[in-house]
Design a protein around this motif. Structure first.
Motif, PDB file in Angstrom:
ATOM      1  N   ALA A  25      93.036  -5.022   9.140  1.00  0.00           N
ATOM      2  CA  ALA A  25      92.214  -4.524   8.030  1.00  0.00           C
ATOM      3  C   ALA A  25      91.554  -3.201   8.388  1.00  0.00           C
ATOM      4  O   ALA A  25      91.537  -2.273   7.572  1.00  0.00           O
ATOM      5  N   GLU A  26      91.027  -3.102   9.602  1.00  0.00           N
ATOM      6  CA  GLU A  26      90.383  -1.849  10.029  1.00  0.00           C
ATOM      7  C   GLU A  26      91.382  -0.703  10.056  1.00  0.00           C
ATOM      8  O   GLU A  26      91.063   0.409   9.636  1.00  0.00           O
ATOM      9  N   LEU A  28      93.969  -0.366   8.210  1.00  0.00           N
ATOM     10  CA  LEU A  28      94.358  -0.031   6.839  1.00  0.00           C
ATOM     11  C   LEU A  28      93.163   0.361   5.970  1.00  0.00           C
ATOM     12  O   LEU A  28      93.325   0.657   4.787  1.00  0.00           O
ATOM     13  N   ASN A  29      91.960   0.307   6.563  1.00  0.00           N
ATOM     14  CA  ASN A  29      90.724   0.645   5.858  1.00  0.00           C
ATOM     15  C   ASN A  29      90.519  -0.252   4.633  1.00  0.00           C
ATOM     16  O   ASN A  29      90.202   0.220   3.548  1.00  0.00           O
ATOM     17  N   ILE A  30      90.750  -1.546   4.854  1.00  0.00           N
ATOM     18  CA  ILE A  30      90.535  -2.557   3.818  1.00  0.00           C
ATOM     19  C   ILE A  30      89.731  -3.705   4.431  1.00  0.00           C
ATOM     20  O   ILE A  30      89.425  -3.676   5.616  1.00  0.00           O
ATOM     21  N   THR A  31      89.426  -4.724   3.652  1.00  0.00           N
ATOM     22  CA  THR A  31      88.683  -5.868   4.180  1.00  0.00           C
ATOM     23  C   THR A  31      89.638  -6.890   4.790  1.00  0.00           C
ATOM     24  O   THR A  31      90.807  -6.976   4.403  1.00  0.00           O
ATOM     25  N   ASN A  32      89.111  -7.672   5.727  1.00  0.00           N
ATOM     26  CA  ASN A  32      89.939  -8.722   6.304  1.00  0.00           C
ATOM     27  C   ASN A  32      90.233  -9.807   5.271  1.00  0.00           C
ATOM     28  O   ASN A  32      91.241 -10.497   5.358  1.00  0.00           O
ATOM     29  N   ARG A  33      89.383  -9.937   4.268  1.00  0.00           N
ATOM     30  CA  ARG A  33      89.647 -10.893   3.185  1.00  0.00           C
ATOM     31  C   ARG A  33      90.900 -10.483   2.403  1.00  0.00           C
ATOM     32  O   ARG A  33      91.659 -11.344   1.952  1.00  0.00           O
ATOM     33  N   ALA A  34      91.125  -9.192   2.250  1.00  0.00           N
ATOM     34  CA  ALA A  34      92.332  -8.726   1.560  1.00  0.00           C
ATOM     35  C   ALA A  34      93.570  -9.107   2.364  1.00  0.00           C
ATOM     36  O   ALA A  34      94.564  -9.578   1.790  1.00  0.00           O
ATOM     37  N   VAL A  35      93.517  -8.921   3.674  1.00  0.00           N
ATOM     38  CA  VAL A  35      94.646  -9.294   4.534  1.00  0.00           C
ATOM     39  C   VAL A  35      94.900 -10.795   4.417  1.00  0.00           C
ATOM     40  O   VAL A  35      96.040 -11.239   4.268  1.00  0.00           O
ATOM     41  N   TRP A  38      96.626 -11.561   1.211  1.00  0.00           N
ATOM     42  CA  TRP A  38      98.045 -11.196   1.263  1.00  0.00           C
ATOM     43  C   TRP A  38      98.843 -12.265   1.979  1.00  0.00           C
ATOM     44  O   TRP A  38      99.915 -12.658   1.539  1.00  0.00           O
ATOM     45  N   SER A  43      96.322 -13.939  -5.025  1.00  0.00           N
ATOM     46  CA  SER A  43      95.900 -12.673  -5.637  1.00  0.00           C
ATOM     47  C   SER A  43      95.309 -12.971  -7.008  1.00  0.00           C
ATOM     48  O   SER A  43      95.647 -13.961  -7.646  1.00  0.00           O
TER      49      SER A  43
END
Length: 45
Positions: A25-26, A28-35, A38, A43
């Motif tokens: 996540a870091e 990709l500059n997104i949250t670990n919740r998004a990972v 996925w 979704s």
């Protein structure tokens, strides 16, 4: 079903590289919740 297959692929690639969900996540500059979403195929789009 396709989302589940994609999630398993993402998870396998991440683990092959030795990354946690947080580390990916870091990068990709997104949250670990998004990972997590996925990887589990969840979704809300």
């Amino acid at each position: 079903m396709e989302q589940e297959m994609i999630g398993k692929f993402i998870s396998a690639c991440r683990k092959e590289k030795g990354l946690t969900q947080m580390q990916l996540a870091e990068k990709l500059n997104i949250t670990n919740r998004a990972v997590s979403k996925w990887e589990t195929g969840v979704s809300h789009s």
